[in-house]
Design a protein around this motif. Structure first.
Motif, PDB file in Angstrom:
ATOM      1  N   HIS A  20       0.812  -1.214   0.000  1.00 37.93           N
ATOM      2  CA  HIS A  20       0.000   0.000   0.000  1.00 37.93           C
ATOM      3  C   HIS A  20       0.847   1.267   0.000  1.00 37.93           C
ATOM      4  O   HIS A  20       1.488   1.594   0.987  1.00 37.93           O
ATOM      5  CB  HIS A  20      -0.934   0.009   1.211  1.00 37.93           C
ATOM      6  CG  HIS A  20      -1.888  -1.147   1.193  1.00 37.93           C
ATOM      7  ND1 HIS A  20      -2.847  -1.292   0.216  1.00 37.93           N
ATOM      8  CD2 HIS A  20      -2.007  -2.223   1.992  1.00 37.93           C
ATOM      9  CE1 HIS A  20      -3.524  -2.414   0.433  1.00 37.93           C
ATOM     10  NE2 HIS A  20      -3.032  -3.006   1.498  1.00 37.93           N
ATOM     11  N   PRO A  21       0.822   1.990  -1.118  1.00 40.39           N
ATOM     12  CA  PRO A  21       1.468   3.304  -1.140  1.00 40.39           C
ATOM     13  C   PRO A  21       0.453   4.337  -0.640  1.00 40.39           C
ATOM     14  O   PRO A  21      -0.749   4.174  -0.834  1.00 40.39           O
ATOM     15  CB  PRO A  21       1.748   3.515  -2.621  1.00 40.39           C
ATOM     16  CG  PRO A  21       0.599   2.828  -3.308  1.00 40.39           C
ATOM     17  CD  PRO A  21       0.182   1.687  -2.408  1.00 40.39           C
ATOM     18  N   THR A  22       0.931   5.356   0.026  1.00 35.08           N
ATOM     19  CA  THR A  22       0.035   6.381   0.571  1.00 35.08           C
ATOM     20  C   THR A  22       0.582   7.761   0.230  1.00 35.08           C
ATOM     21  O   THR A  22       1.798   7.940   0.201  1.00 35.08           O
ATOM     22  CB  THR A  22      -0.039   6.255   2.114  1.00 35.08           C
ATOM     23  OG1 THR A  22      -0.336   4.909   2.424  1.00 35.08           O
ATOM     24  CG2 THR A  22      -1.100   7.141   2.703  1.00 35.08           C
ATOM     25  N   PRO A  45       2.910   5.959   7.164  1.00 36.29           N
ATOM     26  CA  PRO A  45       3.543   4.766   6.606  1.00 36.29           C
ATOM     27  C   PRO A  45       3.111   4.557   5.153  1.00 36.29           C
ATOM     28  O   PRO A  45       1.968   4.835   4.793  1.00 36.29           O
ATOM     29  CB  PRO A  45       3.019   3.643   7.502  1.00 36.29           C
ATOM     30  CG  PRO A  45       2.777   4.312   8.812  1.00 36.29           C
ATOM     31  CD  PRO A  45       2.239   5.673   8.445  1.00 36.29           C
ATOM     32  N   GLY A  46       4.034   4.095   4.343  1.00 35.84           N
ATOM     33  CA  GLY A  46       3.705   3.859   2.937  1.00 35.84           C
ATOM     34  C   GLY A  46       3.890   5.091   2.076  1.00 35.84           C
ATOM     35  O   GLY A  46       3.605   5.071   0.882  1.00 35.84           O
ATOM     36  N   LEU A  54       1.133  -2.718  -6.316  1.00 37.29           N
ATOM     37  CA  LEU A  54       0.590  -1.629  -5.502  1.00 37.29           C
ATOM     38  C   LEU A  54      -0.930  -1.694  -5.456  1.00 37.29           C
ATOM     39  O   LEU A  54      -1.589  -1.911  -6.476  1.00 37.29           O
ATOM     40  CB  LEU A  54       1.004  -0.277  -6.093  1.00 37.29           C
ATOM     41  CG  LEU A  54       2.502   0.035  -6.103  1.00 37.29           C
ATOM     42  CD1 LEU A  54       2.727   1.405  -6.742  1.00 37.29           C
ATOM     43  CD2 LEU A  54       3.082  -0.003  -4.695  1.00 37.29           C
ATOM     44  N   VAL A  55      -1.461  -1.490  -4.278  1.00 36.99           N
ATOM     45  CA  VAL A  55      -2.904  -1.353  -4.114  1.00 36.99           C
ATOM     46  C   VAL A  55      -3.119  -0.020  -3.398  1.00 36.99           C
ATOM     47  O   VAL A  55      -2.873   0.103  -2.206  1.00 36.99           O
ATOM     48  CB  VAL A  55      -3.489  -2.524  -3.293  1.00 36.99           C
ATOM     49  CG1 VAL A  55      -4.985  -2.320  -3.078  1.00 36.99           C
ATOM     50  CG2 VAL A  55      -3.225  -3.857  -3.991  1.00 36.99           C
ATOM     51  N   ALA A  56      -3.532   0.990  -4.153  1.00 32.52           N
ATOM     52  CA  ALA A  56      -3.673   2.340  -3.596  1.00 32.52           C
ATOM     53  C   ALA A  56      -5.085   2.501  -3.037  1.00 32.52           C
ATOM     54  O   ALA A  56      -6.052   2.628  -3.772  1.00 32.52           O
ATOM     55  CB  ALA A  56      -3.397   3.386  -4.679  1.00 32.52           C
ATOM     56  N   GLN A  92       0.575   6.973  -9.033  1.00 34.73           N
ATOM     57  CA  GLN A  92       1.220   5.653  -8.928  1.00 34.73           C
ATOM     58  C   GLN A  92       2.298   5.489  -9.988  1.00 34.73           C
ATOM     59  O   GLN A  92       3.392   4.992  -9.733  1.00 34.73           O
ATOM     60  CB  GLN A  92       0.194   4.533  -9.138  1.00 34.73           C
ATOM     61  CG  GLN A  92      -0.811   4.358  -8.049  1.00 34.73           C
ATOM     62  CD  GLN A  92      -1.647   3.112  -8.318  1.00 34.73           C
ATOM     63  OE1 GLN A  92      -1.190   1.996  -8.142  1.00 34.73           O
ATOM     64  NE2 GLN A  92      -2.882   3.305  -8.769  1.00 34.73           N
ATOM     65  N   LEU A  93       1.951   5.934 -11.193  1.00 37.46           N
ATOM     66  CA  LEU A  93       2.870   5.766 -12.304  1.00 37.46           C
ATOM     67  C   LEU A  93       4.124   6.622 -12.117  1.00 37.46           C
ATOM     68  O   LEU A  93       5.250   6.111 -12.185  1.00 37.46           O
ATOM     69  CB  LEU A  93       2.146   6.171 -13.600  1.00 37.46           C
ATOM     70  CG  LEU A  93       2.906   5.974 -14.890  1.00 37.46           C
ATOM     71  CD1 LEU A  93       3.237   4.498 -15.087  1.00 37.46           C
ATOM     72  CD2 LEU A  93       2.073   6.484 -16.077  1.00 37.46           C
ATOM     73  N   HIS A  94       3.918   7.914 -11.857  1.00 34.10           N
ATOM     74  CA  HIS A  94       5.067   8.827 -11.831  1.00 34.10           C
ATOM     75  C   HIS A  94       5.825   8.812 -10.510  1.00 34.10           C
ATOM     76  O   HIS A  94       7.041   8.892 -10.507  1.00 34.10           O
ATOM     77  CB  HIS A  94       4.603  10.263 -12.149  1.00 34.10           C
ATOM     78  CG  HIS A  94       4.043  10.377 -13.533  1.00 34.10           C
ATOM     79  ND1 HIS A  94       4.836  10.270 -14.656  1.00 34.10           N
ATOM     80  CD2 HIS A  94       2.774  10.533 -13.973  1.00 34.10           C
ATOM     81  CE1 HIS A  94       4.078  10.387 -15.728  1.00 34.10           C
ATOM     82  NE2 HIS A  94       2.822  10.541 -15.338  1.00 34.10           N
ATOM     83  N   ASP A  95       5.116   8.719  -9.409  1.00 38.36           N
ATOM     84  CA  ASP A  95       5.797   8.824  -8.115  1.00 38.36           C
ATOM     85  C   ASP A  95       6.267   7.475  -7.582  1.00 38.36           C
ATOM     86  O   ASP A  95       7.016   7.431  -6.609  1.00 38.36           O
ATOM     87  CB  ASP A  95       4.874   9.497  -7.074  1.00 38.36           C
ATOM     88  CG  ASP A  95       4.605  10.951  -7.420  1.00 38.36           C
ATOM     89  OD1 ASP A  95       4.715  11.305  -8.603  1.00 38.36           O
ATOM     90  OD2 ASP A  95       4.276  11.735  -6.516  1.00 38.36           O
ATOM     91  N   TRP A  96       5.803   6.384  -8.172  1.00 45.88           N
ATOM     92  CA  TRP A  96       6.183   5.072  -7.651  1.00 45.88           C
ATOM     93  C   TRP A  96       6.835   4.189  -8.712  1.00 45.88           C
ATOM     94  O   TRP A  96       8.003   3.890  -8.642  1.00 45.88           O
ATOM     95  CB  TRP A  96       4.966   4.376  -7.017  1.00 45.88           C
ATOM     96  CG  TRP A  96       4.511   5.095  -5.799  1.00 45.88           C
ATOM     97  CD1 TRP A  96       3.601   6.119  -5.731  1.00 45.88           C
ATOM     98  CD2 TRP A  96       5.010   4.917  -4.459  1.00 45.88           C
ATOM     99  NE1 TRP A  96       3.493   6.568  -4.435  1.00 45.88           N
ATOM    100  CE2 TRP A  96       4.341   5.847  -3.630  1.00 45.88           C
ATOM    101  CE3 TRP A  96       5.936   4.045  -3.873  1.00 45.88           C
ATOM    102  CZ2 TRP A  96       4.585   5.927  -2.262  1.00 45.88           C
ATOM    103  CZ3 TRP A  96       6.168   4.127  -2.506  1.00 45.88           C
ATOM    104  CH2 TRP A  96       5.514   5.062  -1.719  1.00 45.88           C
TER     105      TRP A  96
END
Ligand code: FES
Lengths: 139, 365
Positions: free
Chosen positions: B22-24, B80-81, B102-104, B129-133
């Motif tokens: 999980h990205p946050t 976190p994340g 990733l599950v945002a 998600q694409l650009h920052d991760w």
């Protein structure tokens, strides 16, 4: 393998309620000061290895019957930072499964700098001063 | 608890696919580069309107650090994340993650009630998600976040994102307005199947309806348990409404909802079908066959029976080719690949579970 005495910190460095992460002879150990007494547990939680040193110090929430709550033994448990199992800082026993799921407990002692400087114990690389007291662990 | 059969080197040796990371955002401002001026202003002055009052609170307060691993807070602030470097140091590297899916959650339209804001957020979260991760960390892959109550927009977003190989699945919440088998959602399934993207169902913290059939639960423990029962109702809905008959190429991954209940549920469904099949003549085969063919299951939070040897017996029923390893980093119920599997497997089963099934399902190379 024979145990070796390690000087791990000056007493003043780990005040009541605090903890310190140690690496002794390849073992990760979490050292806690519980009301002036020192206790050391294996740092890796026996469940899935979360670092107990990063856990919160808590008490036990208890209830004799639904709706009647109380907090007991405040500050005597460390709660694993991952899944929250509670371990008795004195014994390493988990509250939910005390016989089988327990963190390894190590003996700690407090020794005067004077005795440490004289030996027979070697103070590793830790600088020991005669006038202070130190926490020692045998591993 | 049983003595773990720990082989701490296994995940490094193998290289695992983690199907639930999980990205946050540090704050909604992280999405500003991807939102129009209007929605930036809306985010600042009005904010999200998820389906509950007191939107800044969790519907079910969690006992652990707001539902996070207590040791996963970045030193310089943010939730976190939200810190890629910490994710690398704390998770991707030590856990031997070869690919992380990733599950945002949260922002992104899954739970947003304002329909236009939901579409803007979904589109922005996909850009983010694409650009920052993913562009910064080649081990990561994104999941297309869609506002599922606007299936027409969702289908367009899926088709657009499918052109970018970073997106390997579509994320849906099982806390939808209607059960997921209902036809209002079929445009989403049509697009996903057409684009060859798996549908990843992941529990959401908020929803249109109570999380249990009996109404709103009281404690977070009940809420967490409901991840499984909620997923069961949606899977039953998808099977009986004929989703898999209509979209034979659709693949579904159930994330974070357990898997030990699958065999029992399949036995029940098959028995009902054998006796009452005329109500659903569009089903040509026993329901369990649709599940066996179309559905994958992520492991976390893995069940921990007294005797861990019961788990492989259950997996024999489900199929060793259907399990996906997942950790849920950085949430409190994280499963560490080095310690969480406490039963014996053959080398082949181990590679399937930790890596190969996910590689095949998501077309990872
Ligand atoms: S790792 Fe400590 S409770 Fe799970």
């Amino acid at each position: 393998m024979s145990k070796k005495r390690h000087v791990v910190a000056a007493v003043d460095e780990v005040p009541p309620g605090s903890r310190k992460h140690l690496n002794l002879a390849g073992r990760e150990i979490a050292l806690f000061n519980l009301g002036g007494e020192f206790f050391a547990l294996g740092d890796k939680c026996p469940h899935e290895s979360g670092s107990l040193c990063a856990g919160k110090i808590v008490g036990l929430a208890e209830a004799d019957t639904p709706g009647h709550y109380r907090l007991s033994r405040d500050g005597e448990f460390v709660k694993c930072p991952w899944h929250g199992w509670e371990f008795d800082i004195r014994t390493g026993q988990s509250w939910c499964d005390p016989t089988r799921t327990r963190a390894r407990a190590y003996e700690t002692a407090v020794a005067a700098g004077e005795t440490l400087v004289k030996g027979p114990y070697v103070a590793d690389t830790y600088p020991v001063r005669v006038e202070e007291n130190y926490i020692v662990i045998d591993v | 608890m049983n003595a773990p059969l720990v082989d701490t080197s296994v995940s490094q040796r193998l290289g695992i696919v983690d199907c639930d990371i999980h990205p946050t955002q540090r704050s909604v401002a992280d999405l500003f580069p991807y939102l129009s001026e209007h929605w930036r202003e809306h985010s600042k002055s009005i904010g999200p309107h998820i389906r509950q009052g007191l939107a800044a609170m969790q519907a079910y307060p969690r006992m652990m650090a707001a539902g996070q691993r207590a040791d996963a807070y970045p030193a310089h602030g943010g939730p976190p994340g939200s810190d890629l470097d910490l994710m690398r140091r704390q998770h991707l590297d030590p856990a031997g993650v070869e690919t992380g899916m990733l599950v945002a959650l949260s922002k992104g339209g899954m739970e947003e009630r304002n329909p236009d804001y939901a579409t803007a957020l979904a589109h922005a979260v996909n850009d983010w998600q694409l650009h920052d991760w993913v562009r910064k960390e080649p081990r990561l892959r994104a999941g297309v976040v869609v506002p599922q109550e606007d299936p027409a927009f969702a289908a367009r977003e899926i088709r657009e994102r499918s052109l970018e190989p970073a997106f390997r699945q579509v994320i849906l919440s099982p806390r939808s307005i209607e059960p997921l088998g209902r036809r209002r959602y079929w445009p989403i399934y049509e697009a996903a199947a057409e684009c060859g993207l798996t549908l990843g169902l992941h529990p959401a913290a908020n929803g249109a309806n109570p999380s249990t059939g009996g109404g709103w639960p009281t404690y977070y423990m009940q809420e967490h348990y409901a991840f499984g029962t909620n997923m069961q109702s949606n899977l039953v809905s998808m099977v009986f409404e004929g989703v898999f008959e209509r979209f034979p190429r659709l693949k579904v991954a159930l994330i974070e909802s357990g898997f030990t209940w699958i065999p029992a549920m399949c036995w029940r469904m098959d028995r009902h079908w054998a006796r009452m099949r005329h109500e659903v003549p569009h089903l040509k085969r026993p329901p369990s066959e649709y599940i066996r063919e179309h559905v994958w299951f992520a492991t976390q939070p893995i069940e921990e029976p007294e005797n861990a040897a019961h788990l492989p017996e259950i997996i024999d029923w489900i199929g060793w080719d259907r399990l996906l390893f997942s950790t849920d980093y950085p949430h409190w119920d994280y499963d560490d690949p080095k310690y969480c599997i406490r039963f014996r497997m053959t080398e082949q089963q181990r590679s399937q579970l930790f890596r190969d099934n996910a590689r095949a399902l998501y077309g990872l190379t």
